[in-house]
Design a protein around this motif. Sequence first.
Motif, PDB file in Angstrom:
ATOM      1  N   SER A  22      40.593  36.317  44.021  1.00 40.82           N
ATOM      2  CA  SER A  22      40.077  37.746  44.128  1.00 40.82           C
ATOM      3  C   SER A  22      40.048  38.176  45.491  1.00 40.82           C
ATOM      4  O   SER A  22      40.136  37.438  46.643  1.00 40.82           O
ATOM      5  CB  SER A  22      38.924  37.965  43.389  1.00 40.82           C
ATOM      6  OG  SER A  22      37.904  37.464  43.961  1.00 40.82           O
ATOM      7  N   THR A  24      45.301  38.137  44.613  1.00 42.10           N
ATOM      8  CA  THR A  24      45.317  39.251  43.811  1.00 42.10           C
ATOM      9  C   THR A  24      46.413  40.262  44.214  1.00 42.10           C
ATOM     10  O   THR A  24      46.637  40.473  45.365  1.00 42.10           O
ATOM     11  CB  THR A  24      44.190  39.935  43.512  1.00 42.10           C
ATOM     12  OG1 THR A  24      43.114  38.908  43.054  1.00 42.10           O
ATOM     13  CG2 THR A  24      44.377  41.256  42.614  1.00 42.10           C
ATOM     14  N   LYS A  57      46.706  38.539  38.674  1.00 43.95           N
ATOM     15  CA  LYS A  57      45.250  38.707  38.693  1.00 43.95           C
ATOM     16  C   LYS A  57      44.445  37.522  38.698  1.00 43.95           C
ATOM     17  O   LYS A  57      45.052  36.641  37.972  1.00 43.95           O
ATOM     18  CB  LYS A  57      44.985  39.563  37.451  1.00 43.95           C
ATOM     19  CG  LYS A  57      45.541  40.928  37.325  1.00 43.95           C
ATOM     20  CD  LYS A  57      45.350  41.440  35.961  1.00 43.95           C
ATOM     21  CE  LYS A  57      46.471  42.681  35.735  1.00 43.95           C
ATOM     22  NZ  LYS A  57      46.214  43.474  34.322  1.00 43.95           N
TER      23      LYS A  57
END
Length: 125
Positions: free
Chosen positions: A125, A14, A87
């Motif tokens: 993430s 991310t 993302k």
Amino acid sequence: QVPLVESGGGLVQTGDSLRLYCDASGLTFRLWNMAWFRQAPGKEREFTASIMWNGVTTNYADSMKGRFAISRDDAKNTVYLQMNSLKPEDTAVYYCAAASRFHNFGTRASDYTIWGQGTQVSVSS
């Protein structure tokens, strides 16, 4: 010769950046508007960005504005997609596509007649 060949995908974290490449050496490049689409597992193919044959006019999906940038180099028959601030929801297979410059400069997959095989982008993430 395969008309469109994508590369540059990979696994990133991310906030990282990636640059995708689409080699369009199989086309008479100046005659084509170019675009990037993406498809996440279980979802429909989604418009990402497009650039007109003149290299000036561009269009972006709202969720990509300010993070992604499309460009083209006619001398290299290549289209680029610079992706910043990635993302997890950007995880998808990214496809390069071409549409005749004499047709609609659209955002629907059906507006594009030539497709590459895709390159995987995975954002952790």
